[in-house]
Design a protein around this motif. Structure first.
Motif, short mmCIF file in Angstrom:
data_model
loop_
_atom_site.label_atom_id
_atom_site.label_comp_id
_atom_site.label_asym_id
_atom_site.label_seq_id
_atom_site.Cartn_x
_atom_site.Cartn_y
_atom_site.Cartn_z
N VAL A 290 -4.56 -4.11 -3.52
CA VAL A 290 -4.50 -5.52 -3.11
C VAL A 290 -4.34 -6.86 -4.10
O VAL A 290 -3.55 -6.88 -4.06
N ARG B 196 -3.11 11.07 -7.36
CA ARG B 196 -2.71 10.24 -6.69
C ARG B 196 -1.26 9.68 -7.44
O ARG B 196 -1.79 9.54 -8.75
N TYR C 235 1.61 7.15 -9.13
CA TYR C 235 1.47 6.17 -9.53
C TYR C 235 1.98 5.15 -8.30
O TYR C 235 1.26 3.57 -7.61
N SER C 236 3.44 5.43 -7.38
CA SER C 236 2.92 4.86 -6.47
C SER C 236 2.14 4.57 -5.37
O SER C 236 2.12 3.45 -4.71
N GLN C 237 1.32 5.43 -4.95
CA GLN C 237 0.59 5.46 -4.43
C GLN C 237 -1.23 4.75 -4.59
O GLN C 237 -1.20 4.39 -3.60
N ARG C 238 -0.93 4.59 -5.64
CA ARG C 238 -1.99 3.82 -5.85
C ARG C 238 -1.51 2.69 -5.92
O ARG C 238 -2.58 1.97 -5.05
N LEU C 239 -0.13 1.78 -6.20
CA LEU C 239 0.18 0.85 -6.02
C LEU C 239 0.34 0.11 -4.70
O LEU C 239 0.02 -0.40 -4.18
N ARG C 240 0.15 0.78 -3.88
CA ARG C 240 0.75 0.71 -2.33
C ARG C 240 -0.74 0.64 -1.84
O ARG C 240 -1.38 -0.34 -0.47
N THR C 241 -1.77 1.35 -2.41
CA THR C 241 -3.33 1.07 -2.28
C THR C 241 -4.13 -0.39 -2.84
O THR C 241 -5.15 -0.79 -2.00
N ARG D 73 -3.76 -3.86 -9.32
CA ARG D 73 -2.90 -3.49 -9.36
C ARG D 73 -2.15 -3.09 -11.08
O ARG D 73 -2.06 -2.37 -11.59
#
Length: 394
Positions: free
Chosen positions: A353, A343, A345-351, A358
């Motif tokens: 919580v 994934r 970095y942006s995908q990890r941030l979106r998931t 983060r």
């Protein structure tokens, strides 16, 4: 007739910011000595003589010195242009060069050979400069029979222009008796892609020239690939005379020594060239790479250091150069980085919580997949708890 096949001198190229002129001059001196020692009749330089279309004055000086030295051995020199060269600049003085030095850069003259005689008669040398389809197709727009029912295919690819160029070579062979040698600079099918391709061969796909395109001549001297290659007994790459990247470090440097008899290729031998400074890749933690045993072995080598520490180390290049004066490249590749998910970095941030998640995503991003250690995770929780308590007091 004895021929020395070399290519891809790349005069003027730097190695990770370091000049290669002195090293290349040393290697070319050794090449000239081999020409003299083995009684070479013809030296072929199959393109990429320079590394730039606008070489510095020092690059011209090195080429002039090498050509004069080769000429003084009594050998004929035949040189073509590659994709790095400016054919116009390389060929500008071709008419003024002394007898025995030929610079072939004109696509309109491909069918006109340079003829060199030996005891068995003439040998015809056909030089094919690097052919950029968008440029050369304007010269060959009238090719083919005007009355033919089927029009020839357009010249849009390297394979198509090389096929047409080799057709011109075969026309030249039919018009000139004797054995024949073709010289070209391209990427031929059948090449082992692990040997070091030109950095700009083609993005999004390799434009390959079929091996069958080179049918006809007794020998085909190719340039463009930096490692030696034998596509057939009569079609070969010599590779570059100097290592220009760490990816080439295990490849021998040298030239092909080709003997022609009355019937064609009689024998081919490899002549190795000296390596002025060896290249080595050291892998391990930074402390392991800096160990005394490594320093003792590789003090005078070009060093690529691939350190595997979990986190980036402070000033690794400075520390390495204190131990290895010729450290040229440092790469950080933490162990286990390949095991993380793919994934972004942006995908990890979106998931993510919570703040902890983060921060974990950020650490994995900047540390090649390495998240927080147990102690780091504890410190992160303490800092976040302190922030919550401070906000509650406001």
């Amino acid at each position: 007739m004895r021929i020395l096949h070399t290519s891809d001198w790349h005069i003027g190229r730097t190695f990770h910011g370091h000049s290669t002129l002195a090293a290349l001059a040393e290697v070319l001196d050794a090449l000239v000595a081999q020409v003299r020692e083995h009684g070479v009749d013809v030296v072929i330089i199959a393109g990429d003589v320079f590394d730039s279309a606008t070489p510095a004055a020092s690059a011209y000086t090195l080429l002039d010195d090498a050509l004069v030295a080769l000429h003084e051995t009594g050998a004929t020199v035949i040189m073509t242009s590659g994709n790095h060269d400016s054919a116009a600049r390389l060929g500008f003085h071709s008419r003024l060069l002394r007898d025995g030095i030929h610079v072939l850069t004109d696509p309109l003259a491909i069918a006109t050979p340079v003829t060199v005689h030996d005891a068995h008669g003439p040998v015809q040398f056909f030089g094919i400069p690097y052919l950029e389809p968008a440029i050369v197709r304007q010269h060959w727009s009238e090719r083919g029979d005007a009355d033919a029912e089927v029009a020839p295919p357009p010249l849009r690819t390297q394979a198509q222009v090389m096929h047409h160029a080799m057709a011109l070579v075969r026309e030249g062979m039919a018009a000139n008796t004797g054995r024949s040698v073709a010289i070209a600079h391209c990427f031929a099918a059948g090449v082992d892609v692990t040997v070091g391709l030109e950095r700009e061969v083609r993005q999004g796909g390799l434009d390959m020239v079929p091996l069958t395109s080179f049918d006809g001549p007794d020998y085909v001297a190719l340039g463009h690939i930096h490692g030696r290659q034998q596509l057939s007994n009569r079609v070969r790459y010599s590779g570059a005379p100097l290592h220009y990247s760490f990816g080439e470090q295990h490849k021998e440097r040298g030239s092909w020594l080709v003997d022609l008899d009355a019937d064609g290729v009689a024998s081919v031998a490899w002549l190795a060239l000296p390596v002025p400074r060896a290249l080595v890749t050291l892998t391990g933690t930074l402390d392991e790479i800096l160990a005394d045993d490594n320093v003792a072995q590789h003090l005078d080598d070009w060093v690529c250091a691939v350190y595997t520490d979990a986190v980036p180390q402070h000033e690794p290049m400075r520390r390495l150069r204190e131990r290895f004066p010729f450290c040229a490249l440092v790469q950080h590749q933490p162990e286990g980085a390949d095991a993380v998910d793919d994934r972004s970095y942006s995908q990890r941030l979106r998931t993510a919580v919570t703040d902890v998640e983060r921060i974990e995503a950020f650490l994995e991003h900047v540390r090649a997949g390495q998240g927080a250690s147990e102690r780091e995770a504890e410190l992160i929780r303490e800092v976040l708890d302190d922030r919550v308590r401070a906000e509650a007091l406001v």
